[in-house]
Design an enzyme around this catalytic site. Sequence first.
Site, PDB file in Angstrom:
ATOM      1  N   LYS A 197       0.483   4.868   2.355  1.00 47.60           N
ATOM      2  CA  LYS A 197       1.354   5.904   2.906  1.00 47.60           C
ATOM      3  C   LYS A 197       2.801   5.513   2.655  1.00 47.60           C
ATOM      4  CE  LYS A 197       2.597   8.385   7.094  1.00 47.60           C
ATOM      5  NZ  LYS A 197       2.300   8.653   8.490  1.00 47.60           N
ATOM      6  N   GLU A 234      -2.986  -2.648  -0.080  1.00 43.46           N
ATOM      7  CA  GLU A 234      -3.229  -1.943   1.188  1.00 43.46           C
ATOM      8  C   GLU A 234      -4.665  -1.404   1.239  1.00 43.46           C
ATOM      9  OE1 GLU A 234      -1.499  -1.574   3.892  1.00 43.46           O
ATOM     10  OE2 GLU A 234       0.615  -1.895   3.420  1.00 43.46           O
ATOM     11  N   LYS A 249      -0.911   9.260   0.478  1.00 43.06           N
ATOM     12  CA  LYS A 249      -0.024  10.268   1.050  1.00 43.06           C
ATOM     13  C   LYS A 249       1.419   9.930   0.738  1.00 43.06           C
ATOM     14  CE  LYS A 249       1.278  11.818   5.606  1.00 43.06           C
ATOM     15  NZ  LYS A 249       1.135  11.598   7.001  1.00 43.06           N
ATOM     16  N   TYR A 314      -2.261  22.172   4.210  1.00 46.15           N
ATOM     17  CA  TYR A 314      -1.967  23.311   5.085  1.00 46.15           C
ATOM     18  C   TYR A 314      -2.492  24.612   4.482  1.00 46.15           C
ATOM     19  CZ  TYR A 314       0.824  19.731   7.267  1.00 46.15           C
ATOM     20  OH  TYR A 314       1.196  18.560   7.877  1.00 46.15           O
TER      21      TYR A 314
END
Length: 325
Positions: A197, A234, A249, A314
Amino acid sequence: MQILIQRPRRLRQTPALRALVAQTRLQPAELVLPVFVREGARNAQPIGSMPGVVQHSLDSLVDVAREAVAAGLGGLMIFGVPARRDATGSGADDREGILNVALRRVRAAVGDDLVVMADLCLDEFTDHGHCGLLDSQGRVDNDATLVRYAAMALAQATAGAHVVGLSGMMDGQVGYIRQALDQAGFTDTIILAYAAKYASGFYGPFREAVESTLEGDRSTYQQDPANATESLREVELDLEQGADIVMVKPALPYLDILSQVAQLSSVPVAAYQVSGEYAQIEAAAAQGWIDREKVMMESLICIRRAGAQIILTYYALEAARLLRR
Ligand code: PBG
């Protein structure tokens, strides 16, 4: 002399041919709709920088959860917008905190017909807006934050979350939360780790959506957009600690990262098309500068092509409806 022309165009002649040879397809079941629910809201409130996206009331949230089931979506990722915030984000693990109430309401309405996910992070609940607790010098205290995250995980699992979405970017959060869940008997609660992220300006409109109080930025815990290799680290760490799904992201500006993560990961890979990606498309389309539907579907197929098996967007409901048409 006869020259043989190679003709890739042969396979592009008709929609049926193009569909036959398409390497990437989108399905509603791979799409997850992020939703905002505001404490005390009587009805849905628009979010200025995200046209078409709202802050839900509990009732309108339940309605959209049912719509998501009807549209065949994969899941819902719920973000809470509390009425009050404090230094430790106490609303996050309060049984009556907005996110936990919302989880119970949504699970009661949809059962197992939809995968119900909760954002597991403190930023919506702290008065300073950071994703963790602050120490006496105002720095984000990694290990003290883990204790709060574990409490939040238990509250969310108790409230019925199938999946907890770890978006805080604290070191060790996956292992710490996995252990807390297991010890409390929540061995089936799934961990979706926001593994890679980035500290991104593309989260801008989200800050309005959750009424963020943050001053400054998240650069000490989220990743530097200049770096690629640390994403792999990560992801490796999150896999070692028991992540069930890993996420990259934002999505579109980070397709190279997504592609590398997809090659490395032994668990499903998700990508989050974030608020700023959405707002860019909406703003340009509103000017008549791009074809909204075309760019929406193209962005999703590109994220899929780069390696995401699951997409948080979305556009999930709208895209699902277009796919079924
Ligand atoms: C943190 C969180 C953020 C987003 C999802 N979870 C904001 C941030 O990290 O600053 C952004 C999502 C979006 O922009 O759509 N809880």
